[in-house]
Design an enzyme around this catalytic site. Structure first.
Site, PDB file in Angstrom:
ATOM      1  N   ASP A 198       0.961  -1.564   0.158  1.00 29.73           N
ATOM      2  CA  ASP A 198      -0.237   0.237   0.180  1.00 29.73           C
ATOM      3  C   ASP A 198       1.117   1.270   0.013  1.00 29.73           C
ATOM      4  OD1 ASP A 198      -2.974   0.581   0.371  1.00 29.73           O
ATOM      5  OD2 ASP A 198      -2.363   2.177   2.266  1.00 29.73           O
ATOM      6  N   HIS A 317     -10.577  -1.047  -6.214  1.00 30.56           N
ATOM      7  CA  HIS A 317     -11.233  -0.301  -5.495  1.00 30.56           C
ATOM      8  C   HIS A 317     -10.669   1.597  -5.185  1.00 30.56           C
ATOM      9  CE1 HIS A 317      -7.520  -1.275  -3.145  1.00 30.56           C
ATOM     10  NE2 HIS A 317      -8.305  -0.041  -1.872  1.00 30.56           N
TER      11      HIS A 317
HETATM   12  C1  NOJ Z   1      -4.762   2.452  -0.694  1.00 27.91           C
HETATM   13  C2  NOJ Z   1      -5.436   2.172  -0.910  1.00 27.91           C
HETATM   14  O1  NOJ Z   1      -5.514   1.417  -2.147  1.00 27.91           O
HETATM   15  C3  NOJ Z   1      -6.798   2.621  -0.067  1.00 27.91           C
HETATM   16  O2  NOJ Z   1      -7.948   2.178  -0.018  1.00 27.91           O
HETATM   17  C4  NOJ Z   1      -6.493   3.241   0.863  1.00 27.91           C
HETATM   18  O3  NOJ Z   1      -7.643   4.358   1.781  1.00 27.91           O
HETATM   19  C5  NOJ Z   1      -5.089   3.841   0.399  1.00 27.91           C
HETATM   20  N1  NOJ Z   1      -4.545   3.652   0.255  1.00 27.91           N
HETATM   21  C6  NOJ Z   1      -5.112   3.893   2.543  1.00 27.91           C
HETATM   22  O4  NOJ Z   1      -4.336   3.031   2.884  1.00 27.91           O
END
Ligand code: NOJ
Length: 505
Positions: A198, A317
């Site tokens: 992430d 998503h």
């Molecule tokens: C990227 C993720 O894909 C997203 O869904 C999330 O809100 C942010 N990183 C923070 O972790």
């Protein structure tokens, strides 16, 4: 080494919304396990699971309070093991999501940090004194508002690039690095085939916390976030790559590198760093042949220089569903089908987001059903991401559509009756059967070569395979022989705009 990740297709499972086995309205690991045959028959190589770790759920799992367990809402470690075993039996790889940039504010480290300002865990986060009666600097959160929240007790501020319940870790602190290595090993020992990292470009922050020149409106990419994308990251990823290579089976890392400049992205996928980086270019591209061609060339050239495959992503998503982005309604669907054949014809690795294969559109939800912190932190100005996270319609109709026997955590629209997996299966005109056919026929190894084409057309070969996409030109005549697959099943000698074909030459 076969480097399976170089030309794979991975299917993103948004855990809350895939399949619910226990009727609580939220998807879970056992639900996923029971639906693995569907994933297998689709023809992909593996799944990427969004976070299923214990979490207060403020950002639906991207706020982790324990990195080495399963949230009871989603099952148990035994369910996880059964899921991995079931996937491997079917020849599917399993990639899990890790969230190293921030923890949940409920993580024991952050609780310790709040409970006792002298606790060593406080150093794992960014606590800083304010400046001129306000936060330490002008950084803003990707979810809206300041990136700093004041802690009442000490009067100091802590940093969070996302929600206040997601405090950022300070990766310059040795214990953070060490503990994450343990976490990687925990999941590698359990047999995962890789990790999705992430916000992988954001872990280290420039230590002077320098101001950044924020564009208005804020862009989808972080090229301007000059205090992120730090040189220290590359050593970290080299360490992780070395660590994973101690395990058999070519474990893989794919980084969420939210940068537009492909030369910058390429630095993360040099031969001894991450294997893959998500390519967000197509999530933000207009339906314009020249722009699409330039993007393809730009990505292939930059990543080609370091010998890394390009990844292709049309949905995930965090963004509106593809048919909606491409205009919605019949035109949006036609374009999304044409784009699917482009996606699966390009060289490299492709990611599909659950429901993309069904041609689902973004769902318009009532405000009182919304859950995304983006909606709340911007006072509703940005609707947020709930509309692409509505659970999958498997069969029948509302309220559960075979996703749940209870009440699904987001309402599912009546109109999806026509789009369920059961309805689409076996219907050769359906979106699902288009994806199944394309995944079976997709070229793998051959390099891309452009053919001469008029404006508005993408036309390329890969060996004796040819893909033509009429993006925005007039009708063009189709070759009389060799048709493999068409995005529109009713083509009659001509290729109109918003359609594509695959041919055997
Ligand atoms: C990227 C993720 O894909 C997203 O869904 C999330 O809100 C942010 N990183 C923070 O972790």
């Amino acid at each position: 080494m076969n480097e399976w990740w170089r030309d794979a297709v991975l299917y993103q499972v948004y855990v809350r919304s895939f399949a619910d086995s226990d009727g609580d309205g939220v998807g879970d690991l056992e639900g996923i396990r029971s639906r693995l045959p569907y994933v297998r028959e689709l023809g992909v190589d593996g799944i990427w699971l969004t976070p299923f770790y214990p979490s207060p759920g403020v950002d639906h799992g991207y706020d982790v309070s324990d990195y080495v367990d399963v949230d009871p809402r989603f099952g148990s470690l035994a369910d996880f093991d059964a899921l991995v075993a079931g996937a491997h039996e079917l020849g599917l790889r399993v990639v899990v999501d890790i969230v190293p940039n921030h923890t949940s504010s409920e993580h024991p480290w952050f609780r310790n940090a709040l409970a006792d300002p002298a606790h060593p865990d406080r150093a794992r986060y960014f606590f800083r004194p304010g400046r001129d009666g306000g936060p330490p600097n002008g950084w803003t959160s990707a979810f809206g508002g300041s990136a700093w929240t004041r802690e009442e007790r000490s009067g100091e501020y802590y940093l969070h690039f996302f929600a206040p319940e997601q405090p950022d870790l300070d990766w310059h602190v040795e214990s953070v690095r060490r503990d994450f290595e343990g976490m990687l090993r925990f999941w590698l020992d359990r047999g995962v085939d890789g990790f999705r990292v992430d916000v992988a470009h954001a872990l280290f922050k420039a230590q002077d916390l320098r101001e950044m020149d924020e564009p208005v409106p804020r862009t989808w990419h972080g090229d301007w976030l000059t205090a992120l994308d730090q040189p220290e990251l590359h050593d970290l990823y080299r360490d992780w790559r070395r660590l994973a290579s101690e395990y058999p089976g070519e474990r893989m890392f794919v980084g969420e590198i939210v940068l537009r400049n492909q030369e910058s992205v390429a630095r993360y996928v040099r031969p001894d760093e991450l294997q893959l980086a998500f390519n967000f270019a197509f999530l933000n591209e207009h339906w314009d042949a020249e722009a699409m061609k330039a993007t393809i060339d730009d990505c292939c050239t930059a990543l080609g220089k370091v010998g890394a495959p390009v990844t292709w992503v049309l949905e995930n998503h965090d963004v509106d569903r593809l048919p909606t982005r491409l205009g919605g309604g019949e035109r949006g669907i036609a374009r999304a089908r044409a784009a699917a054949l482009l996606l699966l014809a390009l060289p490299g690795t492709a990611f599909l987001y659950q429901g993309q294969e069904l041609g689902l559109e973004e769902v318009e939800l009532p405000d009182d059903a919304r859950q995304d912190p983006i909606f709340f932190r911007t006072g509703g100005e940005r609707l947020g991401r709930d509309g692409c996270r509505v659970p999958l319609p498997w069969q029948d109709g509302p309220p559960g559509f075979g996703f749940t026997s209870g009440k699904s955590w987001l309402p599912m629209p009546e109109s999806w009756r026509a789009l369920t997996v059961a309805t689409q299966t076996g219907d050769r005109r359906s979106n699902l059967e288009l994806y199944r056919a394309a995944l079976a026929l997709r070229p793998r190894a051959e390099p891309l070569e452009w053919r001469e084409s008029g404006e508005g057309i993408l036309d390329f070969t890969r060996g004796n395979f040819r893909c033509i996409v009429n993006v925005n030109a007039d009708d063009v005549p189709l070759p009389g022989v060799g048709l493999l697959l068409a995005s529109d099943p009713d083509l009659d000698g001509m290729l109109p705009p918003d359609t594509s074909v695959w041919l055997r030459t």
